[in-house]
Motif scaffolding. Structure first.
Motif, PDB file in Angstrom:
ATOM      1  N   ALA A 105       0.859  -1.185   0.000  1.00 54.99           N
ATOM      2  CA  ALA A 105       0.000   0.000   0.000  1.00 54.99           C
ATOM      3  C   ALA A 105       0.890   1.227   0.000  1.00 54.99           C
ATOM      4  O   ALA A 105       2.067   1.159   0.376  1.00 54.99           O
ATOM      5  CB  ALA A 105      -0.933  -0.001   1.221  1.00 54.99           C
ATOM      6  N   PRO A 106       0.363   2.386  -0.431  1.00 53.35           N
ATOM      7  CA  PRO A 106       1.176   3.615  -0.418  1.00 53.35           C
ATOM      8  C   PRO A 106       1.610   4.018   0.992  1.00 53.35           C
ATOM      9  O   PRO A 106       2.646   4.665   1.163  1.00 53.35           O
ATOM     10  CB  PRO A 106       0.244   4.664  -1.027  1.00 53.35           C
ATOM     11  CG  PRO A 106      -0.757   3.883  -1.805  1.00 53.35           C
ATOM     12  CD  PRO A 106      -0.955   2.609  -1.048  1.00 53.35           C
ATOM     13  N   THR A 107       0.813   3.648   1.983  1.00 54.56           N
ATOM     14  CA  THR A 107       1.113   4.025   3.362  1.00 54.56           C
ATOM     15  C   THR A 107       2.109   3.055   3.984  1.00 54.56           C
ATOM     16  O   THR A 107       1.963   1.838   3.864  1.00 54.56           O
ATOM     17  CB  THR A 107      -0.165   4.033   4.211  1.00 54.56           C
ATOM     18  OG1 THR A 107      -1.148   4.851   3.588  1.00 54.56           O
ATOM     19  CG2 THR A 107       0.114   4.566   5.604  1.00 54.56           C
ATOM     20  N   LEU A 154       6.696  -1.201   3.099  1.00 45.43           N
ATOM     21  CA  LEU A 154       5.525  -0.907   2.274  1.00 45.43           C
ATOM     22  C   LEU A 154       4.732  -2.181   2.015  1.00 45.43           C
ATOM     23  O   LEU A 154       3.528  -2.217   2.114  1.00 45.43           O
ATOM     24  CB  LEU A 154       5.954  -0.246   0.959  1.00 45.43           C
ATOM     25  CG  LEU A 154       6.460   1.197   1.083  1.00 45.43           C
ATOM     26  CD1 LEU A 154       6.941   1.704  -0.270  1.00 45.43           C
ATOM     27  CD2 LEU A 154       5.361   2.096   1.623  1.00 45.43           C
TER      28      LEU A 154
END
Length: 262
Positions: free
Chosen positions: A103-105, A119
């Protein structure tokens, strides 16, 4: 040990014994350093859900982003109710395997000695507040590992790739990047414990690492014989029952502590 090609394993996982001779018996002993509880690391005003691993067994949980965490024996994981909203962060006291959904977070695991940021990857972190030593073993992807506390000597993080691991010991303020055989991590993930000519200290340390427990041995263990045996998805109780019958010992458990008696 599970990751047995690291010859410095025990140097970091076992606390350094330091004895100081004192001339005056009236001098008070130094105050004992108490471990930092991960409960103090919770963000103010945020509610956390706690997940507890069972004694001598594993427990699998799925986080809101579909990441999977396998909790080893007597492991505590705290997940905030706002997980995934602004950040993906969990608190760990114990031994756990993380398979993180990409995920981007950034996904972050915070323990009292080490912090891991990823990530999307799979890794194992072992960091009990009751022990000075801690390890991280990366299986896939990349991960950044740093100390969770301020060090007077070195605060630089390490970047791990497949086959890399971290050995840390807070008492001597060390964190080092090493290598290990990824097949060992794959065996742990598959819950396939292979003992090969294991005997004495090697066998007990292997079980300690595999199940996240502390083992002490009482009595005369000199008559034990080497053990070559495969245990698949076996609990600690099942392993000790089988070994006790074969080697002639009894045992009792108390929390994450196991006492072997011959």
């Amino acid at each position: 040990m599970l990751f047995k090609n690291d010859t410095n394993y025990f140097k970091f996982l076992l606390p350094v014994a330091l004895f100081t001779a004192v001339a005056c018996h009236t001098t008070p002993p130094p105050a004992e350093k108490k471990p930092v509880s991960i409960l103090t690391m919770q963000a103010p005003g945020i509610h956390y859900t706690s997940y507890q691993g069972d004694m001598g067994a594993r427990k699998s949980i799925t986080l809101p982003d579909s990441s999977v965490v396998i909790l080893n024996s007597n492991t505590l994981l705290l997940v905030p109710d706002n997980y995934g909203q602004e950040k993906r962060q969990v608190l760990l006291d114990g031994d756990a395997w993380f398979t993180v959904t990409a995920a981007p977070t950034v996904f972050t695991v915070v323990a009292d000695k080490l912090t891991a940021e990823v990530l999307g990857t799979s890794f194992r972190m072992r960091c009990f507040t009751s022990q000075q030593g801690a390890t991280v073993h990366l299986l896939t992807g990349k991960i950044k590992v740093s100390k969770s506390y301020h060090s007077e000597t070195d605060n630089q993080p390490e970047i791990l790739e497949r086959g890399n691991m971290i050995l840390a010991n807070k008492e001597i303020d060390l964190m080092e990047k090493e290598t290990y055989n990824p097949q060992d991590a794959e065996s742990w993930l598959a819950d396939s414990l292979q003992l090969t000519n294991a005997q004495g200290l090697l066998m007990w340390r292997t079980l300690e690492d595999w199940y996240g427990v502390e083992i002490t041995v009482q009595g005369d263990a000199s008559k034990t014989t080497p053990v070559t045996k495969l245990f698949v998805k076996a609990t600690l109780q099942q392993v000790l029952d089988a070994l006790g019958k074969e080697q002639g010992f009894s045992y009792k458990t108390d929390g994450n502590k196991v006492e072997i008696k011959f």
